[in-house]
Motif scaffolding. Structure first.
Motif, PDB file in Angstrom:
ATOM      1  N   ILE A 145      36.214  45.968  34.988  1.00  0.00           N
ATOM      2  CA  ILE A 145      37.427  46.392  33.963  1.00  0.00           C
ATOM      3  C   ILE A 145      38.363  47.177  34.985  1.00  0.00           C
ATOM      4  CG2 ILE A 145      38.610  46.936  32.060  1.00  0.00           C
ATOM      5  CD1 ILE A 145      35.861  46.240  30.614  1.00  0.00           C
ATOM      6  N   ALA A 146      37.935  48.284  35.350  1.00  0.00           N
ATOM      7  CA  ALA A 146      38.704  49.150  36.297  1.00  0.00           C
ATOM      8  C   ALA A 146      39.175  48.566  37.379  1.00  0.00           C
ATOM      9  CB  ALA A 146      38.054  50.602  36.494  1.00  0.00           C
ATOM     10  N   ASP A 147      38.227  47.773  38.215  1.00  0.00           N
ATOM     11  CA  ASP A 147      38.605  46.884  39.262  1.00  0.00           C
ATOM     12  C   ASP A 147      39.193  47.852  40.431  1.00  0.00           C
ATOM     13  OD1 ASP A 147      38.742  44.243  40.595  1.00  0.00           O
ATOM     14  OD2 ASP A 147      41.068  44.393  40.138  1.00  0.00           O
ATOM     15  N   GLN A 148      38.359  48.754  40.805  1.00  0.00           N
ATOM     16  CA  GLN A 148      39.042  49.763  41.774  1.00  0.00           C
ATOM     17  C   GLN A 148      37.949  49.800  43.013  1.00  0.00           C
ATOM     18  OE1 GLN A 148      41.716  51.840  41.434  1.00  0.00           O
ATOM     19  NE2 GLN A 148      41.892  50.536  39.687  1.00  0.00           N
ATOM     20  N   GLY A 149      38.700  49.748  44.537  1.00  0.00           N
ATOM     21  CA  GLY A 149      38.057  49.903  45.582  1.00  0.00           C
ATOM     22  C   GLY A 149      37.156  48.797  45.818  1.00  0.00           C
ATOM     23  N   ASP A 150      35.905  49.206  46.245  1.00  0.00           N
ATOM     24  CA  ASP A 150      34.691  48.129  46.320  1.00  0.00           C
ATOM     25  C   ASP A 150      34.442  46.999  45.235  1.00  0.00           C
ATOM     26  OD1 ASP A 150      34.738  48.840  49.086  1.00  0.00           O
ATOM     27  OD2 ASP A 150      32.754  49.909  48.922  1.00  0.00           O
ATOM     28  N   ARG A 204      39.245  37.082  34.582  1.00  0.00           N
ATOM     29  CA  ARG A 204      38.354  37.149  35.544  1.00  0.00           C
ATOM     30  C   ARG A 204      36.838  37.052  34.808  1.00  0.00           C
ATOM     31  NH1 ARG A 204      38.070  42.343  37.104  1.00  0.00           N
ATOM     32  NH2 ARG A 204      39.679  43.141  36.209  1.00  0.00           N
ATOM     33  N   LEU A 205      36.997  36.515  33.830  1.00  0.00           N
ATOM     34  CA  LEU A 205      35.858  36.369  32.884  1.00  0.00           C
ATOM     35  C   LEU A 205      35.105  34.921  33.006  1.00  0.00           C
ATOM     36  CD1 LEU A 205      33.484  37.276  30.901  1.00  0.00           C
ATOM     37  CD2 LEU A 205      35.050  36.535  28.895  1.00  0.00           C
ATOM     38  N   ILE A 206      33.931  34.654  33.171  1.00  0.00           N
ATOM     39  CA  ILE A 206      33.327  33.445  33.221  1.00  0.00           C
ATOM     40  C   ILE A 206      32.319  33.458  31.918  1.00  0.00           C
ATOM     41  CG2 ILE A 206      31.953  31.741  34.695  1.00  0.00           C
ATOM     42  CD1 ILE A 206      32.772  32.989  37.135  1.00  0.00           C
ATOM     43  N   SER A 207      32.312  32.260  31.162  1.00  0.00           N
ATOM     44  CA  SER A 207      31.563  32.357  30.150  1.00  0.00           C
ATOM     45  C   SER A 207      31.329  30.948  29.719  1.00  0.00           C
ATOM     46  CB  SER A 207      32.244  33.146  29.015  1.00  0.00           C
ATOM     47  OG  SER A 207      31.222  32.999  27.727  1.00  0.00           O
ATOM     48  N   PRO A 218      28.487  35.428  29.672  1.00  0.00           N
ATOM     49  CA  PRO A 218      29.721  35.971  30.209  1.00  0.00           C
ATOM     50  C   PRO A 218      29.502  36.941  31.085  1.00  0.00           C
ATOM     51  CG  PRO A 218      28.994  37.026  28.205  1.00  0.00           C
ATOM     52  CD  PRO A 218      27.826  36.147  28.497  1.00  0.00           C
ATOM     53  N   LEU A 219      29.958  36.739  32.435  1.00  0.00           N
ATOM     54  CA  LEU A 219      30.170  37.341  33.367  1.00  0.00           C
ATOM     55  C   LEU A 219      31.494  37.813  34.001  1.00  0.00           C
ATOM     56  CD1 LEU A 219      27.472  35.244  35.171  1.00  0.00           C
ATOM     57  CD2 LEU A 219      26.855  37.323  34.222  1.00  0.00           C
ATOM     58  N   LEU A 220      31.605  39.181  34.398  1.00  0.00           N
ATOM     59  CA  LEU A 220      32.983  39.579  34.956  1.00  0.00           C
ATOM     60  C   LEU A 220      32.959  39.412  36.462  1.00  0.00           C
ATOM     61  CD1 LEU A 220      34.118  42.416  32.758  1.00  0.00           C
ATOM     62  CD2 LEU A 220      35.354  40.227  33.093  1.00  0.00           C
ATOM     63  N   VAL A 221      34.014  39.257  37.129  1.00  0.00           N
ATOM     64  CA  VAL A 221      33.971  39.332  38.514  1.00  0.00           C
ATOM     65  C   VAL A 221      35.318  40.226  39.028  1.00  0.00           C
ATOM     66  CG1 VAL A 221      33.092  37.032  38.723  1.00  0.00           C
ATOM     67  CG2 VAL A 221      35.538  37.189  38.907  1.00  0.00           C
ATOM     68  N   GLY A 222      35.328  40.862  40.336  1.00  0.00           N
ATOM     69  CA  GLY A 222      36.334  41.414  40.695  1.00  0.00           C
ATOM     70  C   GLY A 222      37.596  40.674  41.023  1.00  0.00           C
ATOM     71  N   SER A 223      38.885  41.262  41.207  1.00  0.00           N
ATOM     72  CA  SER A 223      39.910  40.730  41.671  1.00  0.00           C
ATOM     73  C   SER A 223      40.086  40.199  42.994  1.00  0.00           C
ATOM     74  CB  SER A 223      41.282  41.479  41.231  1.00  0.00           C
ATOM     75  OG  SER A 223      41.175  42.540  42.280  1.00  0.00           O
ATOM     76  N   ASN A 224      39.209  40.517  43.647  1.00  0.00           N
ATOM     77  CA  ASN A 224      39.444  39.847  45.157  1.00  0.00           C
ATOM     78  C   ASN A 224      38.332  38.566  45.378  1.00  0.00           C
ATOM     79  OD1 ASN A 224      40.352  39.534  47.836  1.00  0.00           O
ATOM     80  ND2 ASN A 224      38.705  41.026  48.647  1.00  0.00           N
ATOM     81  N   ILE A 225      37.550  38.524  44.368  1.00  0.00           N
ATOM     82  CA  ILE A 225      36.380  37.303  44.265  1.00  0.00           C
ATOM     83  C   ILE A 225      37.001  35.849  44.238  1.00  0.00           C
ATOM     84  CG2 ILE A 225      34.706  36.481  42.977  1.00  0.00           C
ATOM     85  CD1 ILE A 225      33.695  38.886  44.454  1.00  0.00           C
ATOM     86  N   ALA A 226      36.392  35.001  45.225  1.00  0.00           N
ATOM     87  CA  ALA A 226      37.029  33.562  45.085  1.00  0.00           C
ATOM     88  C   ALA A 226      35.859  32.839  44.816  1.00  0.00           C
ATOM     89  CB  ALA A 226      37.709  33.480  46.386  1.00  0.00           C
TER      90      ALA A 226
END
Length: 578
Positions: free
Chosen positions: A287-292, A319-322, A547-555
């Motif tokens: 959720i914070a989506d910081q750094g790595d 950024r949520l897949i469910s 339900p799975l979260l991913v970071g903002s730089n994920i493709a």
């Protein structure tokens, strides 16, 4: 399953996969990954577009992989890791979301297999240029050797299709003692040809060989029970380091040739799996989506406590897949242990359980649908079947009446075992059963210990919560695995956890398995599901989502319909690499 029948079921599954968070269900992180099989914001169901080559993908987890040995790998999230990253199989599923992901493609093989002798014999030819992580060639005998390993008592817990299907000697015990299967079961006429001889016709065998049982293991690398610590890679990545329960680092297998592999894209240079995170830590970081963490994905489900934080923040929600996991969570009753050896007691349990309360303990209707039969909707033509028409909150009065008829007017006492992460769900069951004078003592153990206790007849208590996911979209991979009484063993009993053994059901399993008309077989599976429900070896509880979260730089992130709603590791990577 033939491709013709598969297409019809694919359409049904595609419909099920369109369910969004507004409709929906929730899955839970129970603290283990014992295998349970949406919504993305982009029209093609893929977050972030096409990845670039390079960079490090971080996978955040709170559990170790139970088994990476391909002979023993039979839990859906771990199968995704194994067959997409570390080893290849004769055929595999297409890297795509929705119904496209239900199609199989050649993997190590040149095609989907050639049946003969009425589908009792299947021949596969290997592609040119296949190599292991050290550059040695992959040969057909390596696949035969791994299939043989699946017969070994020393390597329990893996898919048992080879034991069910192959024309092998009844007492064959695997190759660890030096005994190999003869040509009457598996013939390897040359380094690039493998021929399977089956006991009966199996029209779906092209799908069966997608399982990790049909990955290659060279005999020279045999390590017995320790092979899981470093399976010898035939896939795009190899293990650089693995400190079990803490951290695994994968790097490129430089001998993997993408020209031979149209499915795995292998975008990242490195994949780091952190297995040390606890509680809500994974969700908090993503959720914070910081750094790595911008380059990270979650291996385990979003915990219910964080649902509001995700759904109320548009930048995080996208950024949520469910997706629906296609699996059934059930309350298993030990049918060999009183009073669950009494069918009327088991039927009473169907009415006693409050599925709404259990659903709420799993995060509510945003994470799961209430289950009303054993077969999940993906195996019942896309629509759920409600067998008993019991109210979701249960019917305590009906349950009490059935218990009285069974000779238990004052109820009884029993034990339920669960992992430490599943205590809340166990307490929901405990509270419901108390209303019908069934006293449940809850025993919590470490997640890694659950299967060893439940699978041991001498230790197994009256109740446990388990689940099953189809290995591919066919009831042939579901009902026989959990309700064939002939598969029950005293120890390492991983499929039929209720220890249900009905000769009529066993005979019907065989009859359906031998049907050449797969449409008739599908209808027969539905009828058998209803018959088993009447005998009630277990109570179906919920059909989960993942339900799975991913970071903002994920493709390239999407839920794969075969890997139980897990992100498909074959096609994931980063949007950009600095």
């Amino acid at each position: 399953m033939t491709r013709r029948t598969h297409a019809a079921i694919a359409a049904a599954i595609a419909a099920a996969l369109t369910l969004g968070l507004g409709a929906c269900t929730s899955s839970t992180d129970t603290g283990d990954d014992t295998g349970q099989k949406g919504v993305t914001t982009e029209g093609n169901g893929i977050i972030g577009g096409t990845p670039v080559k390079g960079g490090t993908l971080n996978i955040l987890s709170n559990v170790d992989f139970d088994q990476l040995d391909p002979t023993r790998n039979w839990t859906m999230p771990v199968m995704d890791v194994g067959v997409r990253l570390l080893y290849r199989t004769l055929t595999t599923f297409k890297a795509a979301p929705g119904s496209e992901g239900l199609k199989i493609e050649p993997d190590l093989a040149t095609d989907l297999g050639t049946p003969s002798d009425g589908a009792k014999t299947w021949t596969f030819h290997l592609k040119d240029g296949l190599k292991y992580e050290d550059g040695t060639p992959i040969v057909a005998d390596d696949i035969k050797y791994n299939v043989e390993r699946s017969f070994s008592a020393e390597l329990p817990g893996g898919p048992d299709y080879a034991r069910r299907y192959l024309n092998a000697p009844e007492k064959y015990a695997g190759p660890l003692g030096g005994e190999r299967l003869g040509k009457e079961a598996i013939d390897v006429p040359d380094a690039r040809t493998i021929v399977f001889h089956l006991k009966r016709p199996v029209a779906e065998f092209g799908y069966t060989v997608t399982l990790p049982t049909f990955a290659p293991v060279p005999k020279a690398k045999e390590a017995g029970a320790n092979y899981s610590n470093h399976p010898f890679s035939s896939g795009p990545y190899k293990i650089e380091s693995y400190d079990r329960g803490k951290r695994m680092v994968l790097v490129r297998n430089t001998y993997w040739d993408e020209k031979t592999d149209p499915v795995r894209k292998a975008y990242p240079d490195k994949i780091v799996v952190d297995q040390t995170l606890k509680g809500t830590g994974i969700a908090d970081r993503l959720i914070a989506d910081q750094g790595d963490d911008r380059n990270a994905i979650s291996y385990v489900d979003l915990v219910p406590a964080k649902v509001s934080d995700v759904l109320t923040n548009p930048d995080v929600k996208k950024r949520l897949i469910s997706e629906n996991a296609g699996c059934t969570t059930k309350l298993d009753m030990n049918n060999t242990k009183a009073p669950f050896d009494n069918a009327k007691v088991r039927l009473a349990m169907q009415y006693a359980v409050d599925k709404e309360a259990f659903q709420a303990s799993f995060g509510g209707p945003a994470f799961n649908d209430i289950a009303t039969t054993y077969l999940p909707p993906v195996l019942t033509e896309g629509a759920p079947v409600d067998h008993f028409l019991i109210k979701p909150a249960g019917d305590p009065e009906k349950a009490k009446a059935l218990l009285a008829e069974a000779g238990f007017p004052n109820g009884f006492s029993t034990e339920l075992i669960t992992s430490t992460g599943g205590k809340q769900q166990a307490e929901a069951l405990q509270a419901a059963l108390k209303k019908v004078n069934v006293t449940v003592t809850i025993s919590t153990v470490d997640p890694t210990a659950v299967s060893g206790i439940v699978g041991d007849k001498a230790k197994q208590p009256g109740l446990s919560v388990g689940g099953w996911c189809p290995d591919y979209p066919s009831a042939a991979t579901f009902l026989p695995m959990i309700y064939d009484g002939r598969s029950i063993v005293d120890k390492n009993n991983y499929g039929n956890l209720s220890r249900f053994n009905d000769p009529q059901v066993n005979a019907e399993l065989d009859r359906i398995a031998g049907l050449s008309d797969l449409q008739k077989a599908n209808q027969a599976w539905l009828a058998l599901d209803a018959k088993i429900m009447d005998e009630s070896p277990a109570v179906p509880l919920v059909w989960q989502k993942k339900p799975l979260l991913v970071g903002s730089n994920i493709a390239g992130a999407y839920a794969h319909p075969v890997w139980a709603g897990q992100i498909d590791y074959a096609a994931i990577g980063l949007k950009s690499v600095k």
